[in-house]
Design a protein around this motif. Structure first.
Motif, PDB file in Angstrom:
ATOM      1  N   ASP A  89     -99.150  95.617  16.928  1.00  0.00           N
ATOM      2  CA  ASP A  89     -99.729  96.661  16.076  1.00  0.00           C
ATOM      3  C   ASP A  89     -99.516  96.203  14.626  1.00  0.00           C
ATOM      4  OD1 ASP A  89    -100.265  98.866  14.536  1.00  0.00           O
ATOM      5  OD2 ASP A  89     -99.250 100.295  15.868  1.00  0.00           O
ATOM      6  N   PHE A  90    -100.510  95.482  14.098  1.00  0.00           N
ATOM      7  CA  PHE A  90    -100.344  94.865  12.778  1.00  0.00           C
ATOM      8  C   PHE A  90    -100.263  95.889  11.646  1.00  0.00           C
ATOM      9  CE2 PHE A  90    -101.456  90.905  14.885  1.00  0.00           C
ATOM     10  CZ  PHE A  90    -100.555  90.053  14.284  1.00  0.00           C
ATOM     11  N   GLU A  91    -101.012  96.987  11.824  1.00  0.00           N
ATOM     12  CA  GLU A  91    -100.972  98.002  10.763  1.00  0.00           C
ATOM     13  C   GLU A  91     -99.537  98.527  10.598  1.00  0.00           C
ATOM     14  OE1 GLU A  91    -103.411 101.883  10.597  1.00  0.00           O
ATOM     15  OE2 GLU A  91    -104.793 100.218  11.074  1.00  0.00           O
ATOM     16  N   ASP A  92     -98.937  98.830  11.749  1.00  0.00           N
ATOM     17  CA  ASP A  92     -97.558  99.327  11.732  1.00  0.00           C
ATOM     18  C   ASP A  92     -96.598  98.234  11.235  1.00  0.00           C
ATOM     19  OD1 ASP A  92     -95.497 101.372  12.690  1.00  0.00           O
ATOM     20  OD2 ASP A  92     -94.892  99.578  13.806  1.00  0.00           O
ATOM     21  N   PHE A  93     -96.866  96.983  11.648  1.00  0.00           N
ATOM     22  CA  PHE A  93     -95.990  95.882  11.218  1.00  0.00           C
ATOM     23  C   PHE A  93     -95.994  95.769   9.696  1.00  0.00           C
ATOM     24  CE2 PHE A  93     -94.872  91.535  10.139  1.00  0.00           C
ATOM     25  CZ  PHE A  93     -93.747  91.331  10.922  1.00  0.00           C
ATOM     26  N   GLU A  94     -97.196  95.831   9.130  1.00  0.00           N
ATOM     27  CA  GLU A  94     -97.299  95.688   7.679  1.00  0.00           C
ATOM     28  C   GLU A  94     -96.605  96.854   6.971  1.00  0.00           C
ATOM     29  OE1 GLU A  94    -101.181  94.691   6.282  1.00  0.00           O
ATOM     30  OE2 GLU A  94    -100.328  94.046   4.351  1.00  0.00           O
ATOM     31  N   ALA A  95     -96.800  98.061   7.516  1.00  0.00           N
ATOM     32  CA  ALA A  95     -96.151  99.232   6.909  1.00  0.00           C
ATOM     33  C   ALA A  95     -94.636  99.063   6.947  1.00  0.00           C
ATOM     34  CB  ALA A  95     -96.572 100.499   7.647  1.00  0.00           C
ATOM     35  N   LYS A  96     -94.124  98.551   8.061  1.00  0.00           N
ATOM     36  CA  LYS A  96     -92.664  98.386   8.193  1.00  0.00           C
ATOM     37  C   LYS A  96     -92.169  97.270   7.255  1.00  0.00           C
ATOM     38  CE  LYS A  96     -91.536 101.011  11.959  1.00  0.00           C
ATOM     39  NZ  LYS A  96     -92.671 101.455  12.728  1.00  0.00           N
ATOM     40  N   ALA A  97     -92.975  96.229   7.112  1.00  0.00           N
ATOM     41  CA  ALA A  97     -92.583  95.123   6.219  1.00  0.00           C
ATOM     42  C   ALA A  97     -92.528  95.601   4.775  1.00  0.00           C
ATOM     43  CB  ALA A  97     -93.555  93.959   6.358  1.00  0.00           C
ATOM     44  N   LYS A  98     -93.384  96.560   4.450  1.00  0.00           N
ATOM     45  CA  LYS A  98     -93.435  97.069   3.067  1.00  0.00           C
ATOM     46  C   LYS A  98     -92.345  98.093   2.779  1.00  0.00           C
ATOM     47  CE  LYS A  98     -98.414  96.539   2.166  1.00  0.00           C
ATOM     48  NZ  LYS A  98     -98.263  95.270   1.486  1.00  0.00           N
ATOM     49  N   GLU A  99     -91.760  98.661   3.835  1.00  0.00           N
ATOM     50  CA  GLU A  99     -90.740  99.692   3.613  1.00  0.00           C
ATOM     51  C   GLU A  99     -89.598  99.134   2.772  1.00  0.00           C
ATOM     52  OE1 GLU A  99     -89.091 102.315   6.741  1.00  0.00           O
ATOM     53  OE2 GLU A  99     -90.947 101.847   7.824  1.00  0.00           O
ATOM     54  N   GLU A 100     -89.051 100.017   1.960  1.00  0.00           N
ATOM     55  CA  GLU A 100     -87.970  99.574   1.085  1.00  0.00           C
ATOM     56  C   GLU A 100     -86.819  99.028   1.938  1.00  0.00           C
ATOM     57  OE1 GLU A 100     -87.133 102.627  -1.796  1.00  0.00           O
ATOM     58  OE2 GLU A 100     -85.557 101.279  -2.546  1.00  0.00           O
ATOM     59  N   ASN A 101     -86.212  97.988   1.493  1.00  0.00           N
ATOM     60  CA  ASN A 101     -85.040  97.396   2.156  1.00  0.00           C
ATOM     61  C   ASN A 101     -85.334  96.665   3.460  1.00  0.00           C
ATOM     62  OD1 ASN A 101     -83.521  98.379   0.127  1.00  0.00           O
ATOM     63  ND2 ASN A 101     -82.698 100.115   1.269  1.00  0.00           N
ATOM     64  N   THR A 102     -86.606  96.563   3.875  1.00  0.00           N
ATOM     65  CA  THR A 102     -86.861  95.716   5.048  1.00  0.00           C
ATOM     66  C   THR A 102     -86.734  94.270   4.579  1.00  0.00           C
ATOM     67  OG1 THR A 102     -88.392  97.273   6.062  1.00  0.00           O
ATOM     68  CG2 THR A 102     -88.554  94.982   6.773  1.00  0.00           C
ATOM     69  N   SER A 103     -85.787  93.537   5.158  1.00  0.00           N
ATOM     70  CA  SER A 103     -85.582  92.185   4.633  1.00  0.00           C
ATOM     71  C   SER A 103     -85.659  91.102   5.701  1.00  0.00           C
ATOM     72  CB  SER A 103     -84.222  92.098   3.918  1.00  0.00           C
ATOM     73  OG  SER A 103     -83.190  92.492   4.793  1.00  0.00           O
ATOM     74  N   MET A 104     -85.775  91.504   6.962  1.00  0.00           N
ATOM     75  CA  MET A 104     -85.816  90.474   8.013  1.00  0.00           C
ATOM     76  C   MET A 104     -86.683  90.932   9.179  1.00  0.00           C
ATOM     77  SD  MET A 104     -82.545  88.779  10.031  1.00  0.00           S
ATOM     78  CE  MET A 104     -82.015  87.708   8.712  1.00  0.00           C
ATOM     79  N   PHE A 105     -87.269  89.956   9.863  1.00  0.00           N
ATOM     80  CA  PHE A 105     -88.027  90.215  11.093  1.00  0.00           C
ATOM     81  C   PHE A 105     -87.498  89.236  12.130  1.00  0.00           C
ATOM     82  CE2 PHE A 105     -92.177  88.665  13.190  1.00  0.00           C
ATOM     83  CZ  PHE A 105     -92.004  89.470  14.310  1.00  0.00           C
ATOM     84  N   ILE A 106     -87.015  89.765  13.258  1.00  0.00           N
ATOM     85  CA  ILE A 106     -86.596  88.854  14.333  1.00  0.00           C
ATOM     86  C   ILE A 106     -87.738  88.788  15.341  1.00  0.00           C
ATOM     87  CG2 ILE A 106     -84.846  88.267  16.046  1.00  0.00           C
ATOM     88  CD1 ILE A 106     -82.831  89.938  14.529  1.00  0.00           C
ATOM     89  N   LEU A 107     -88.381  87.633  15.346  1.00  0.00           N
ATOM     90  CA  LEU A 107     -89.523  87.398  16.242  1.00  0.00           C
ATOM     91  C   LEU A 107     -89.016  86.819  17.558  1.00  0.00           C
ATOM     92  CD1 LEU A 107     -92.636  86.785  16.814  1.00  0.00           C
ATOM     93  CD2 LEU A 107     -92.209  84.571  15.719  1.00  0.00           C
TER      94      LEU A 107
END
Ligand code: PLP
Length: 403
Positions: free
Chosen positions: A158-176
């Motif tokens: 769900d890319f829309e949700d992914f982008e929203a989460k990436a933009k959230e304040e303090n999001t600094s990492m993604f574990i793929l």
């Protein structure tokens, strides 16, 4: 040489977590029944013999009779470089390689070293449970970009949700997780490129757990995310011999970090790590001489996956399954029975005495699912499935009568 993967090797009384770890497994809450009759198909570890060149290298190490502190020789790094160039056309520089005694350990180190307390870390549930532990156990917050599942059991992002989460304040990492455990997806180059771009634009560091990258179906290809990223400064990748060559007990993971600053921060948190002589010998052997075995293993796993799918269609048609693109786990959808998770669990774990992993361990998205690890001799898989099938025959027969 030809390997006989059908042969059952008795693993009881060998300190095996899967076969001898009953008390621990019960304490963690996987299952309440674990005895000498249990067929354990939960943890991702194979009941299959390893490549002969690996055995030869370990025997040689034993025969030396001294097991002192060891170092990483050039051959260690060259073997890693050789494997990834050959298999994935990925050129890795020696200095980019950082050893870790485990992948989960490396995830904890990455979270601690490269994010701050209270930061958000994106994961894609249902996903391998230690991702959550690495985040929450270190005082960070899970930002769940749940995968979407269609009616055929195919998972997408769900890319829309992914982008929203990436933009959230303090999001600094993604574990793929790619190939993704437990859904078996191998993300496409387009998907990976999009993930990488969104993370780069939003200052989100990617920790790519790609340790299942060599365990893929014969008709599939796997691309490391660094191969499609515009630049790799925001990516660190976990690679390991543990899953591919069934040497989880030798504790050998290599983290590839091209950004020197990130590498220094990560390495400082890790502290000095020396290898065991067995680890060094094992890695050199499998990355230089393990390919023939891996080809045979791939064929065997593909056949077992087909076997499981056919068995379920014939005996438990209510259970839905897709052949995964990668990994050696299968994600079984039991929701069609309309039973509670507890009832499904009791029938499998208590009555059939087969230990799988309850889907909800991977997040609430996994409710109603069971994960089965299939890299065992097929006769063992057959027995496990037959036992499970016997416990659901009452419902299957009723369904047949009403059809
Ligand atoms: C996606 C994933 N990462 C990490 C691990 C564990 O790796 P390690 O034993 O190197 O900590 C597993 C084991 O199943 C896994 O599936």
């Amino acid at each position: 040489m030809r390997y006989n993967f059908d042969q059952i090797v008795n693993r009881r009384n060998t300190y095996s977590l899967k076969w001898d770890g009953g008390e621990l497994v019960k304490a963690i809450g996987y299952t309440e029944r674990f005895d000498n009759e249990t067929i354990p198909l939960f943890t991702a570890d194979m009941d299959l013999p390893v490549p002969q060149p690996l055995l030869d290298a370990l025997h040689k190490t034993v025969d030396h009779r001294i097991f002192g502190y060891s170092v990483f020789p050039d051959e260690y790094y060259e073997s890693i470089q050789h494997w990834f160039k050959k298999r994935h056309d990925w050129t890795i520089k020696k200095e980019e390689i950082v050893f870790s005694p485990g992948t989960v350990h490396a995830l904890h180190i990455a979270v601690r070293a490269l994010t701050n307390q209270g930061d958000g870390v994106i994961i894609q549930r249902p996903v391998y449970p230690p991702f959550t532990a690495a985040i929450e156990g270190n005082g960070r917050i899970v930002r769940n970009n749940a995968l979407k599942c269609d009616s055929d059991g195919y998972y997408t992002i769900d890319f829309e949700d992914f982008e929203a989460k990436a933009k959230e304040e303090n999001t600094s990492m993604f574990i793929l997780c790619n190939p993704h455990n437990p859904t078996g997806r191998i993300f496409t180059q387009e998907e990976l490129k999009r993930l990488s771009d969104i993370c780069a634009e939003n200052n989100v560091l990617i920790v790519a757990d790609e340790i299942h990258g060599d365990l893929i179906r014969k008709n599939q290809t796997f691309t490391p995310i660094v191969k499609v990223a515009k630049n790799t400064d925001h990516i660190i990748t976990c690679t390991a011999i543990n899953k591919t060559f069934n040497v989880a007990g030798l504790h050998c993971t290599n983290i590839i970090i091209s950004n020197p600053e990130i590498r220094t921060t990560f390495s400082e948190e890790m502290g000095m790590q020396l290898p065991s002589p067995f680890t060094v010998a094992a890695l050199i052997a499998v990355y230089n001489e393990g390919e023939e075995w891996l080809e045979q293993l791939t064929e065997y796993l593909d056949e077992t996956m087909n076997y499981v799918k056919t068995f379920l269609a014939e005996n438990l048609p209510t259970v839905k399954v897709r052949i995964p693109e990668g990994t050696y786990v299968m994600w079984l959808d039991f929701r069609g029975y309309g039973l509670s998770s507890k009832e499904v669990h009791d029938r499998i774990y208590k009555r059939a005495n087969v230990a799988l992993e309850d889907g909800e361990m991977f997040g609430e998205e996994g409710e109603g699912y069971q994960r089965i690890c299939i890299p065992s001799p097929r006769p063992l898989i057959k027995e496990a499935l037959e036992r499970i099938a016997a416990e659901f025959q009452d419902i299957e027969s009723k369904k047949l009568l009403n059809a």
